[in-house]
Design a protein around this motif. Structure first.
Motif, PDB file in Angstrom:
ATOM      1  N   LEU A   1      -5.584 -39.679 -28.752  1.00 42.17           N
ATOM      2  CA  LEU A   1      -3.990 -39.385 -29.262  1.00 42.17           C
ATOM      3  C   LEU A   1      -2.914 -40.209 -28.876  1.00 42.17           C
ATOM      4  O   LEU A   1      -2.001 -40.518 -29.630  1.00 42.17           O
ATOM      5  CB  LEU A   1      -3.529 -37.939 -28.626  1.00 42.17           C
ATOM      6  N   ASP A   2      -3.038 -40.936 -27.714  1.00 39.74           N
ATOM      7  CA  ASP A   2      -2.173 -41.877 -27.244  1.00 39.74           C
ATOM      8  C   ASP A   2      -1.905 -43.252 -28.146  1.00 39.74           C
ATOM      9  O   ASP A   2      -0.743 -43.600 -28.530  1.00 39.74           O
ATOM     10  CB  ASP A   2      -2.397 -42.396 -25.791  1.00 39.74           C
ATOM     11  N   ILE A   3      -3.164 -43.655 -28.843  1.00 36.85           N
ATOM     12  CA  ILE A   3      -3.046 -44.530 -29.653  1.00 36.85           C
ATOM     13  C   ILE A   3      -2.540 -43.885 -31.114  1.00 36.85           C
ATOM     14  O   ILE A   3      -1.726 -44.907 -31.785  1.00 36.85           O
ATOM     15  CB  ILE A   3      -4.438 -45.064 -29.914  1.00 36.85           C
ATOM     16  N   ILE A   4      -2.859 -42.777 -31.548  1.00 35.31           N
ATOM     17  CA  ILE A   4      -2.099 -42.313 -32.934  1.00 35.31           C
ATOM     18  C   ILE A   4      -0.405 -42.308 -32.587  1.00 35.31           C
ATOM     19  O   ILE A   4       0.156 -42.823 -33.394  1.00 35.31           O
ATOM     20  CB  ILE A   4      -2.524 -40.921 -32.809  1.00 35.31           C
ATOM     21  N   ARG A   5      -0.207 -41.976 -31.311  1.00 41.30           N
ATOM     22  CA  ARG A   5       1.329 -41.942 -31.084  1.00 41.30           C
ATOM     23  C   ARG A   5       1.823 -43.218 -31.008  1.00 41.30           C
ATOM     24  O   ARG A   5       3.048 -43.584 -31.617  1.00 41.30           O
ATOM     25  CB  ARG A   5       1.708 -41.157 -29.740  1.00 41.30           C
ATOM     26  N   GLU A   6       1.237 -44.197 -30.434  1.00 43.71           N
ATOM     27  CA  GLU A   6       1.882 -45.509 -30.083  1.00 43.71           C
ATOM     28  C   GLU A   6       1.938 -46.350 -31.778  1.00 43.71           C
ATOM     29  O   GLU A   6       2.817 -46.701 -32.136  1.00 43.71           O
ATOM     30  CB  GLU A   6       0.646 -46.272 -29.472  1.00 43.71           C
ATOM     31  N   LEU A   7       1.097 -45.937 -32.604  1.00 40.80           N
ATOM     32  CA  LEU A   7       1.111 -46.515 -33.782  1.00 40.80           C
ATOM     33  C   LEU A   7       1.825 -45.959 -34.790  1.00 40.80           C
ATOM     34  O   LEU A   7       2.653 -46.517 -35.449  1.00 40.80           O
ATOM     35  CB  LEU A   7      -0.477 -46.137 -34.622  1.00 40.80           C
ATOM     36  N   ARG A   8       2.062 -44.457 -34.368  1.00 39.03           N
ATOM     37  CA  ARG A   8       3.388 -43.797 -35.384  1.00 39.03           C
ATOM     38  C   ARG A   8       4.646 -44.259 -34.978  1.00 39.03           C
ATOM     39  O   ARG A   8       5.639 -44.367 -35.829  1.00 39.03           O
ATOM     40  CB  ARG A   8       3.192 -42.229 -34.886  1.00 39.03           C
TER      41      ARG A   8
ATOM     42  N   THR B   1       5.011 -48.238 -36.792  1.00 44.83           N
ATOM     43  CA  THR B   1       4.664 -48.501 -38.136  1.00 44.83           C
ATOM     44  C   THR B   1       5.476 -47.577 -38.976  1.00 44.83           C
ATOM     45  O   THR B   1       5.753 -46.445 -38.558  1.00 44.83           O
ATOM     46  CB  THR B   1       3.350 -48.625 -38.756  1.00 44.83           C
ATOM     47  N   GLU B   2       5.981 -47.944 -40.444  1.00 45.51           N
ATOM     48  CA  GLU B   2       6.416 -46.844 -41.202  1.00 45.51           C
ATOM     49  C   GLU B   2       5.233 -46.653 -42.425  1.00 45.51           C
ATOM     50  O   GLU B   2       5.549 -45.990 -43.245  1.00 45.51           O
ATOM     51  CB  GLU B   2       7.681 -47.627 -41.991  1.00 45.51           C
ATOM     52  N   LEU B   3       4.192 -47.245 -42.116  1.00 44.31           N
ATOM     53  CA  LEU B   3       2.917 -46.944 -43.174  1.00 44.31           C
ATOM     54  C   LEU B   3       2.615 -45.430 -42.505  1.00 44.31           C
ATOM     55  O   LEU B   3       2.659 -45.172 -41.532  1.00 44.31           O
ATOM     56  CB  LEU B   3       1.917 -48.017 -42.889  1.00 44.31           C
ATOM     57  N   PRO B   4       1.959 -44.790 -43.583  1.00 47.64           N
ATOM     58  CA  PRO B   4       1.073 -43.585 -43.274  1.00 47.64           C
ATOM     59  C   PRO B   4       0.212 -43.868 -42.109  1.00 47.64           C
ATOM     60  O   PRO B   4      -0.745 -44.847 -42.176  1.00 47.64           O
ATOM     61  CB  PRO B   4       0.355 -43.195 -44.642  1.00 47.64           C
ATOM     62  N   VAL B   5      -0.233 -42.924 -41.201  1.00 46.59           N
ATOM     63  CA  VAL B   5      -1.116 -42.962 -40.211  1.00 46.59           C
ATOM     64  C   VAL B   5      -2.098 -42.085 -40.282  1.00 46.59           C
ATOM     65  O   VAL B   5      -1.968 -40.807 -40.621  1.00 46.59           O
ATOM     66  CB  VAL B   5      -0.353 -42.726 -38.704  1.00 46.59           C
ATOM     67  N   ALA B   6      -3.403 -42.518 -40.469  1.00 46.56           N
ATOM     68  CA  ALA B   6      -4.436 -41.242 -40.568  1.00 46.56           C
ATOM     69  C   ALA B   6      -5.390 -41.637 -39.213  1.00 46.56           C
ATOM     70  O   ALA B   6      -5.119 -42.276 -38.512  1.00 46.56           O
ATOM     71  CB  ALA B   6      -5.492 -41.904 -41.735  1.00 46.56           C
ATOM     72  N   ALA B   7      -5.825 -40.058 -39.021  1.00 48.00           N
ATOM     73  CA  ALA B   7      -6.710 -40.152 -37.731  1.00 48.00           C
ATOM     74  C   ALA B   7      -8.009 -39.239 -38.053  1.00 48.00           C
ATOM     75  O   ALA B   7      -7.745 -38.588 -39.067  1.00 48.00           O
ATOM     76  CB  ALA B   7      -5.900 -39.219 -36.852  1.00 48.00           C
ATOM     77  N   TYR B   8      -9.183 -39.722 -37.594  1.00 51.06           N
ATOM     78  CA  TYR B   8     -10.291 -39.224 -37.745  1.00 51.06           C
ATOM     79  C   TYR B   8     -10.864 -38.420 -36.711  1.00 51.06           C
ATOM     80  O   TYR B   8     -11.236 -39.025 -35.763  1.00 51.06           O
ATOM     81  CB  TYR B   8     -11.474 -40.619 -38.489  1.00 51.06           C
ATOM     82  N   GLN B   9     -10.962 -37.025 -37.060  1.00 54.87           N
ATOM     83  CA  GLN B   9     -11.736 -36.148 -35.948  1.00 54.87           C
ATOM     84  C   GLN B   9     -13.072 -36.520 -36.361  1.00 54.87           C
ATOM     85  O   GLN B   9     -13.579 -35.787 -37.218  1.00 54.87           O
ATOM     86  CB  GLN B   9     -11.069 -34.887 -36.199  1.00 54.87           C
TER      87      GLN B   9
END
Length: 334
Positions: free
Chosen positions: A268-275, A278-286
């Motif tokens: 989750l920390d990487i998702i937040r870092e990326l969000r 970047t202005e691009l959409p961010v996907a995450a794979y559970q």
């Protein structure tokens, strides 16, 4: 009820925001919507058949006709996209993964059937060689079998991406973690006049222990024995945050349309870092391991399946994911 008349002199009482269901809904900051979800699905050859995936309760491998039916139900239920993964017969696997470039291979027939049945449903296809190789790796092994040949693998992935796009895939999703593959695939798609095809890049894909059930589902774990499935030389070290940032920035510069973090829950920390970057959409794979462990604990009576499922998805959304690939998508919506 307490008879104590003592009251604190507090200018702020945050519990006021939690005193009723209506109030909690009014001030809720994050919600998982149907439009946020992508359902991964597994396809097998044949007709009118399905196979249970023991390590992923509730998930099946479906023949193309049943896959098309399932995709139609999902779209009718509001899910906007599916991600398709093939499980090939072992006789079709080889060291070079040649079946990936067969113009009538299973995944291409599946994409065509799904788009014919449900043209508005977005279809995402995996671009990696692990379903096609007899050693289970995402790319082509060097002569002594100790590592993946980066550039040779990218050359195959470019051709594979074009075939997937020509079949009707809306997104090609390179999950291989080879250097330079996003730019090369974008160039190949554009040269083939497939400029409308988007790239969903597995940008921060970690060398995780959570992939086991997925490898069972696509048959890569048994391809040549698990000893060859250590992917540390190309997937990210779970210890490295800055390297994940580097990978995502490179993919964005090379033309990715969506950046993905995989797995989701442990990162989750990487998702937040990326969000935040970047202005691009961010996907995450559970991923499959996240799904399987929730089911396992629920079966033992240790967790409430539905509440844990919903909380896990909410945490991924709260971390900053715009879209979530999850095996829970169907059950969450339908």
């Amino acid at each position: 009820m307490s008879e104590n008349a003592f009251e604190l002199d507090l200018p702020q009482r945050p519990r006021r925001h939690r005193r009723s269901d209506a109030m909690r809904r009014l001030v809720r900051e994050t919600e998982v919507r149907t439009n946020d979800l992508i359902q991964p699905l597994f396809v097998i050859d044949g007709k009118g058949g399905s196979e249970e995936i023991d390590s992923m309760p509730g998930q099946q491998r479906l023949t193309i006709d049943l896959l098309a039916d399932e995709c139609s139900r999902l779209f009718d239920g509001g899910i906007p996209a599916v991600a398709l993964f093939p499980k090939l017969d072992t006789s079709l696997k080889s060291a070079l993964g040649k079946e990936a470039l067969n113009k009538d291979t299973l995944i291409l027939r599946a994409v065509r059937a799904v788009k014919k049945r449900c043209p508005e449903l977005l279809v995402i296809t995996d671009v990696a060689l692990d379903p096609y190789t007899d050693h289970g790796h995402d790319g082509l092994l060097n002569k002594d079998g100790t590592d993946i040949e980066n550039d040779h693998t990218v050359e195959v992935l470019m051709k594979m991406a074009v075939l997937n796009a020509q079949a009707g895939a809306d997104f090609v999703a390179p999950s291989d973690m080879m250097d330079g593959r996003i730019g090369a695939i974008r160039e190949a798609l554009d040269e083939a006049r497939l400029t409308h095809t988007s790239i969903m890049a597995y940008s921060a894909k970690f060398s995780s222990a959570y992939y086991g059930p997925f490898r069972d589902a696509v048959g890569s774990s048994k391809a040549a024995g698990t000893k060859l499935l250590n992917k540390d030389t190309y997937q990210l070290d779970p210890a490295n945050r800055r390297m994940a940032v580097t990978e995502t920035e490179l993919d964005e510069a090379e033309g990715a349309d969506v950046l993905m973090v995989k797995p989701a829950g442990p990162y989750l920390d990487i998702i937040r870092e990326l969000r935040d970057r970047t202005e691009l959409p961010v996907a995450a794979y559970q991923v499959s391991g996240e799904y399987a462990q929730i089911h396992a604990a629920a079966r033992l009576g240790w967790l409430d399946l539905e509440r844990t499922r919903d909380e896990s998805l909410l945490s991924i959304k709260r971390a900053g994911a715009d879209m979530i690939l999850s095996y829970f998508a169907k059950d969450f919506v339908l």
